[in-house]
Design a protein around this motif. Structure first.
Motif, PDB file in Angstrom:
ATOM      1  N   LYS A   1      13.086  34.289 -15.231  1.00 47.57           N
ATOM      2  CA  LYS A   1      14.093  35.284 -14.841  1.00 47.57           C
ATOM      3  C   LYS A   1      13.464  36.371 -13.976  1.00 47.57           C
ATOM      4  CE  LYS A   1      17.532  38.438 -16.801  1.00 47.57           C
ATOM      5  NZ  LYS A   1      18.137  38.957 -18.061  1.00 47.57           N
ATOM      6  N   GLY A   2      14.096  36.600 -12.810  1.00 47.13           N
ATOM      7  CA  GLY A   2      13.624  37.640 -11.910  1.00 47.13           C
ATOM      8  C   GLY A   2      12.391  37.284 -11.104  1.00 47.13           C
ATOM      9  N   LYS A   3      11.929  36.019 -11.181  1.00 50.43           N
ATOM     10  CA  LYS A   3      10.730  35.604 -10.458  1.00 50.43           C
ATOM     11  C   LYS A   3      11.092  34.643  -9.327  1.00 50.43           C
ATOM     12  CE  LYS A   3       7.900  36.132 -14.612  1.00 50.43           C
ATOM     13  NZ  LYS A   3       6.989  35.474 -15.582  1.00 50.43           N
ATOM     14  N   ARG A   4      10.100  34.342  -8.512  1.00 44.22           N
ATOM     15  CA  ARG A   4      10.283  33.411  -7.400  1.00 44.22           C
ATOM     16  C   ARG A   4       9.786  32.031  -7.828  1.00 44.22           C
ATOM     17  NH1 ARG A   4      11.248  36.423  -2.738  1.00 44.22           N
ATOM     18  NH2 ARG A   4      10.795  34.635  -1.391  1.00 44.22           N
ATOM     19  N   VAL A   5      10.594  30.992  -7.552  1.00 42.54           N
ATOM     20  CA  VAL A   5      10.234  29.642  -7.952  1.00 42.54           C
ATOM     21  C   VAL A   5      10.465  28.672  -6.793  1.00 42.54           C
ATOM     22  CG1 VAL A   5      10.839  30.082 -10.358  1.00 42.54           C
ATOM     23  CG2 VAL A   5      12.529  29.035  -8.830  1.00 42.54           C
ATOM     24  N   ALA A   6       9.915  27.475  -6.939  1.00 42.05           N
ATOM     25  CA  ALA A   6      10.125  26.406  -5.959  1.00 42.05           C
ATOM     26  C   ALA A   6      10.698  25.190  -6.658  1.00 42.05           C
ATOM     27  CB  ALA A   6       8.810  26.037  -5.274  1.00 42.05           C
ATOM     28  N   VAL A   7      11.499  24.433  -5.921  1.00 38.37           N
ATOM     29  CA  VAL A   7      12.002  23.142  -6.391  1.00 38.37           C
ATOM     30  C   VAL A   7      11.496  22.084  -5.421  1.00 38.37           C
ATOM     31  CG1 VAL A   7      14.038  21.698  -6.751  1.00 38.37           C
ATOM     32  CG2 VAL A   7      14.063  24.092  -7.501  1.00 38.37           C
ATOM     33  N   ILE A   8      10.855  21.051  -5.955  1.00 38.96           N
ATOM     34  CA  ILE A   8      10.349  19.965  -5.118  1.00 38.96           C
ATOM     35  C   ILE A   8      11.352  18.826  -5.170  1.00 38.96           C
ATOM     36  CG2 ILE A   8       8.390  18.473  -4.608  1.00 38.96           C
ATOM     37  CD1 ILE A   8       7.773  21.492  -4.597  1.00 38.96           C
ATOM     38  N   GLY A   9      11.971  18.525  -4.032  1.00 38.53           N
ATOM     39  CA  GLY A   9      12.941  17.438  -3.962  1.00 38.53           C
ATOM     40  C   GLY A   9      14.296  17.909  -3.479  1.00 38.53           C
TER      41      GLY A   9
ATOM     42  N   ALA B   1       6.063  31.651  -9.032  1.00 33.91           N
ATOM     43  CA  ALA B   1       5.590  31.662 -10.415  1.00 33.91           C
ATOM     44  C   ALA B   1       5.881  30.345 -11.126  1.00 33.91           C
ATOM     45  CB  ALA B   1       6.240  32.806 -11.189  1.00 33.91           C
ATOM     46  N   GLY B   2       6.831  29.583 -10.583  1.00 35.08           N
ATOM     47  CA  GLY B   2       7.197  28.316 -11.207  1.00 35.08           C
ATOM     48  C   GLY B   2       7.507  27.247 -10.179  1.00 35.08           C
ATOM     49  N   ILE B   3       7.208  25.997 -10.522  1.00 36.59           N
ATOM     50  CA  ILE B   3       7.482  24.858  -9.647  1.00 36.59           C
ATOM     51  C   ILE B   3       8.233  23.811 -10.457  1.00 36.59           C
ATOM     52  CG2 ILE B   3       6.474  23.025  -8.237  1.00 36.59           C
ATOM     53  CD1 ILE B   3       3.995  24.853  -7.911  1.00 36.59           C
ATOM     54  N   PHE B   4       9.464  23.507 -10.044  1.00 37.60           N
ATOM     55  CA  PHE B   4      10.287  22.519 -10.743  1.00 37.60           C
ATOM     56  C   PHE B   4      10.302  21.228  -9.931  1.00 37.60           C
ATOM     57  CE2 PHE B   4      11.577  26.557 -12.418  1.00 37.60           C
ATOM     58  CZ  PHE B   4      11.846  26.298 -13.752  1.00 37.60           C
ATOM     59  N   VAL B   5       9.742  20.167 -10.514  1.00 28.19           N
ATOM     60  CA  VAL B   5       9.580  18.886  -9.814  1.00 28.19           C
ATOM     61  C   VAL B   5      10.810  18.023 -10.080  1.00 28.19           C
ATOM     62  CG1 VAL B   5       8.107  16.879  -9.497  1.00 28.19           C
ATOM     63  CG2 VAL B   5       7.090  19.092 -10.144  1.00 28.19           C
ATOM     64  N   GLN B   6      11.515  17.655  -9.010  1.00 30.13           N
ATOM     65  CA  GLN B   6      12.748  16.870  -9.110  1.00 30.13           C
ATOM     66  C   GLN B   6      12.730  15.769  -8.040  1.00 30.13           C
ATOM     67  OE1 GLN B   6      15.708  18.027 -11.453  1.00 30.13           O
ATOM     68  NE2 GLN B   6      13.676  18.464 -12.253  1.00 30.13           N
ATOM     69  N   ILE B   7      11.808  14.819  -8.192  1.00 34.72           N
ATOM     70  CA  ILE B   7      11.624  13.795  -7.156  1.00 34.72           C
ATOM     71  C   ILE B   7      11.867  12.391  -7.693  1.00 34.72           C
ATOM     72  CG2 ILE B   7      10.122  15.155  -5.683  1.00 34.72           C
ATOM     73  CD1 ILE B   7       7.711  13.862  -6.988  1.00 34.72           C
ATOM     74  N   GLY B   8      12.734  12.288  -8.695  1.00 35.71           N
ATOM     75  CA  GLY B   8      13.128  10.960  -9.141  1.00 35.71           C
ATOM     76  C   GLY B   8      12.365  10.483 -10.367  1.00 35.71           C
ATOM     77  N   LEU B   9      12.515   9.192 -10.636  1.00 37.08           N
ATOM     78  CA  LEU B   9      11.987   8.596 -11.857  1.00 37.08           C
ATOM     79  C   LEU B   9      11.014   7.466 -11.548  1.00 37.08           C
ATOM     80  CD1 LEU B   9      15.386   8.315 -13.765  1.00 37.08           C
ATOM     81  CD2 LEU B   9      13.644  10.069 -14.091  1.00 37.08           C
ATOM     82  N   ILE B  10      10.165   7.158 -12.520  1.00 37.81           N
ATOM     83  CA  ILE B  10       9.227   6.050 -12.409  1.00 37.81           C
ATOM     84  C   ILE B  10       9.361   5.192 -13.666  1.00 37.81           C
ATOM     85  CG2 ILE B  10       7.311   7.367 -13.422  1.00 37.81           C
ATOM     86  CD1 ILE B  10       5.456   5.895 -11.467  1.00 37.81           C
ATOM     87  N   PRO B  11       9.434   3.858 -13.544  1.00 37.84           N
ATOM     88  CA  PRO B  11       9.683   3.014 -14.718  1.00 37.84           C
ATOM     89  C   PRO B  11       8.535   3.053 -15.724  1.00 37.84           C
ATOM     90  CG  PRO B  11       9.104   1.667 -12.819  1.00 37.84           C
ATOM     91  CD  PRO B  11       9.287   3.067 -12.311  1.00 37.84           C
ATOM     92  N   ASN B  12       8.874   2.990 -17.007  1.00 37.09           N
ATOM     93  CA  ASN B  12       7.872   3.008 -18.075  1.00 37.09           C
ATOM     94  C   ASN B  12       7.370   1.590 -18.328  1.00 37.09           C
ATOM     95  OD1 ASN B  12       7.996   5.825 -18.644  1.00 37.09           O
ATOM     96  ND2 ASN B  12       9.904   5.507 -19.755  1.00 37.09           N
ATOM     97  N   THR B  13       6.544   1.099 -17.401  1.00 35.42           N
ATOM     98  CA  THR B  13       6.021  -0.272 -17.513  1.00 35.42           C
ATOM     99  C   THR B  13       4.501  -0.325 -17.462  1.00 35.42           C
ATOM    100  OG1 THR B  13       6.302  -0.539 -15.114  1.00 35.42           O
ATOM    101  CG2 THR B  13       8.074  -1.370 -16.529  1.00 35.42           C
ATOM    102  N   ASP B  14       3.840   0.818 -17.599  1.00 33.41           N
ATOM    103  CA  ASP B  14       2.372   0.801 -17.559  1.00 33.41           C
ATOM    104  C   ASP B  14       1.811  -0.158 -18.605  1.00 33.41           C
ATOM    105  OD1 ASP B  14       2.502   2.677 -15.577  1.00 33.41           O
ATOM    106  OD2 ASP B  14       2.025   4.394 -16.856  1.00 33.41           O
ATOM    107  N   TRP B  15       2.452  -0.214 -19.746  1.00 37.76           N
ATOM    108  CA  TRP B  15       1.971  -1.054 -20.841  1.00 37.76           C
ATOM    109  C   TRP B  15       2.187  -2.540 -20.584  1.00 37.76           C
ATOM    110  CZ3 TRP B  15       5.448  -3.681 -24.354  1.00 37.76           C
ATOM    111  CH2 TRP B  15       6.795  -3.503 -24.049  1.00 37.76           C
ATOM    112  N   LEU B  16       2.963  -2.876 -19.550  1.00 35.15           N
ATOM    113  CA  LEU B  16       3.247  -4.274 -19.230  1.00 35.15           C
ATOM    114  C   LEU B  16       2.421  -4.795 -18.053  1.00 35.15           C
ATOM    115  CD1 LEU B  16       7.149  -4.179 -19.515  1.00 35.15           C
ATOM    116  CD2 LEU B  16       5.562  -5.272 -21.126  1.00 35.15           C
TER     117      LEU B  16
END
Length: 537
Positions: free
Chosen positions: A352-360, A441-456
């Motif tokens: 609140k009251g600070k400067r932030v960035a959004v990626i995406g 002061a803050g960076i909000f990353v909004q660049i999509g999703l990556i599948p949870n398949t590392d274990w496969l």
């Protein structure tokens, strides 16, 4: 303070109070104190079993709840409204002797925890993940006299937030030291305190007989698969880190057909309730780590878990979903939860009251910028491409807001910090190749999703070049008896309703596989067959 409808609902709940309770309230002359005073007074007036005391406490405004004559172990520092109103209601009921619906074995485990545990949870009232943690710790404090818990509204107690460098919620402290951040379930918290619980659970799971359908993943796809499989009358189990998956982190849902509007946690609660209507064994707080193919047609495929347990199934449905895509730049991991965030609804109020960035610059990025613009001083949106991908209606809204700046053709190259928190970022202008900096002061990353398949990876199931599980029209993978559904697969559109349909398809595909494939002989049957073949004629 409470509208008529909310009062009516609360009055119904308060009828369940068995043992008299006391509200101990500490207020001053601030507006929030006035609101808390009104709220406490209204609650006390609604039940003869609720008494109201005025005290001086360490944090003001605050309200503690306890059985009459017992020192309070549950406190709310701030005004428990918004998402935390449910936490308040449950605290009133459970302090008043209304039983919890949690697993009795888990409740008994909490009662037998030894040691002193003093928890503090920093939350924001707009955080949909925070109530689960607050409610879990409140319940623990109700059951065990050695446990206390204080919910702290981070937006109201900014000095504490600054002192402890809290930049993500929920943030939990135990005996003054960091305990955990982000969503945590009751079993997760208890198992973290009870060191031997994980080994006991792993041994218990490994003793389970093979299932006809074993589902890995508890999101919309996994839930739908479980329902469709169970309705066929076949032995079904679902194993997942948590029930709900990414949907638990979704705020507003307006495109779920037949429902004008809902929120992720509410939809997940309905899904879980629906699954529990059927004979489905559900195991949460378990992460898959490996997949072993059946040794023969119709045999059992094994799923190894990080806990050391192994579960088996004649058919397996993989529905492990996806996770937030990271920038993979220097400083991102170092300052994760110290200014680098992935949930604007949860963590936005802390800036609140600070400067932030959004990626995406897709829908999620522009929606995040619009939401944050009402809280923070200024939002800078950085989009890698030379055009935004968000819907035009969202772009128009963002352009109309004076404290949003959009920078296109910007490749983020570094998160900058002072050793404790984020102070800015560096990006490259892709048109001029010039390196530039933005102080935030803050960076909000909004660049999509990556599948949870590392274990496969490297295993028997074929993955696409993007790491997604390749499936056919029936949800079948390259491995016989193994199916997949939802965001983890090559299905092109990642939507809740599509994931549910895909889960249903995979379950029907698995059922078709089962009825067309001979079941493996049991060990006893095989032994008898061998004995008969060796007996003299």
């Amino acid at each position: 303070m409470l509208d008529a409808n909310l009062k009516k609902q609360l009055d119904t709940y308060l009828q369940n109070i068995v043992t008299p309770i006391e509200l101990s309230v500490s207020v001053d002359d601030s507006p929030k104190s006035k609101e808390l005073s009104e709220l406490a007074s209204e609650i006390a007036e609604m039940s003869p079993k609720i008494a109201l005391n005025w005290i001086e406490a360490e944090r003001t405004p605050s309200m503690s709840i306890a059985q009459s004559g017992v020192p309070p172990r549950i406190s709310f520092a701030g005004l428990p409204m918004g998402h935390e109103f449910t936490s308040l209601v449950l605290a009133l009921l459970q302090s008043g002797g209304h039983p919890s619906k949690a697993d009795p074995a888990l409740l008994d485990q909490i009662r037998h925890l030894t040691g002193e545990y003093h928890f503090e949870t920093y939350i924001s009232l707009s955080c949909q993940n925070c109530p689960d943690v607050v409610q879990a710790l409140n319940l623990m404090a109700t059951l065990n006299p050695n446990i206390t818990h204080v919910m702290v509204d981070g937006a109201l107690f900014q000095d504490e937030v600054e002192q402890r460098q809290i930049m993500a919620v929920p943030s939990v402290y135990l005996n003054g030291q960091p305990f955990g951040q982000g969503r945590m379930t009751l079993p997760e918290i208890v198992n973290k305190l009870d060191a031997g619980a994980g080994k006991r659970k792993a041994a218990e799971l490994s003793e389970k007989e093979p299932y006809e359908v074993l589902i890995v993943g508890g999101g919309p796809a996994g839930a739908a698969a479980a329902i469709y499989a169970a309705r066929k009358g076949i032995r079904t189990a679902l194993v997942a880190e948590r029930f709900g998956g990414q949907v638990m982190d979704t705020m507003g849902i307006e495109n779920f057909i037949s429902v004008n509007y809902t929120e992720g946690p509410k939809l997940v609660a309905s899904l879980e309730e629906h699954v529990k209507e059927y004979d489905v064994e559900v195991f949460t707080e378990q992460t898959a780590s490996g997949l072993s193919a059946a040794t023969a047609e119709g045999g059992y495929t094994q799923v190894e878990l990080e806990s050391g347990a192994t579960l088996s199934g004649r058919s397996v449905i993989l529905a492990t979903g996806a996770r937030w895509r990271e920038m993979n730049v220097p400083g991102e991991q170092e300052y994760r939860s110290k200014g680098v965030a992935y949930c604007p609804h949860c963590d936005g109020p802390l800036f609140k009251g600070k400067r932030v960035a959004v990626i995406g610059g897709g829908n999620s990025g522009i929606e995040a910028a619009i939401d944050l613009a009402g809280i923070v001083e200024h939002v800078t949106v950085l989009e890698f491409a030379d055009t935004l991908r968000a819907d035009e209606v969202l772009q128009r809204k963002a352009r109309s807001m004076p404290n949003i700046k959009i920078i296109k053709s910007a490749q983020t190259t570094e998160v900058r910090g002072d050793g404790k928190k984020v102070v800015g970022l560096t990006y490259t202008d892709r048109e001029t190749q010039e390196s530039k900096q933005v102080d935030v002061a803050g960076i909000f990353v909004q660049i999509g999703l990556i599948p949870n398949t590392d274990w496969l990876k490297g295993g028997p199931v074929t993955l696409s070049k993007h790491g997604e599980i390749e499936i056919d029209s029936r949800g079948a993978t390259s491995l016989p008896g193994v199916f997949a559904a939802g965001d983890v697969t090559t299905v092109p559109f990642k939507q809740i309703i599509i994931a549910m349909g895909a889960g249903s398809t995979a379950a029907l595909g698995a059922f078709d596989y089962l009825i067309r494939t001979p079941a493996p002989q049991s060990a006893d049957t095989e032994t008898k067959a061998v004995q008969q073949s060796t007996e003299p004629a």
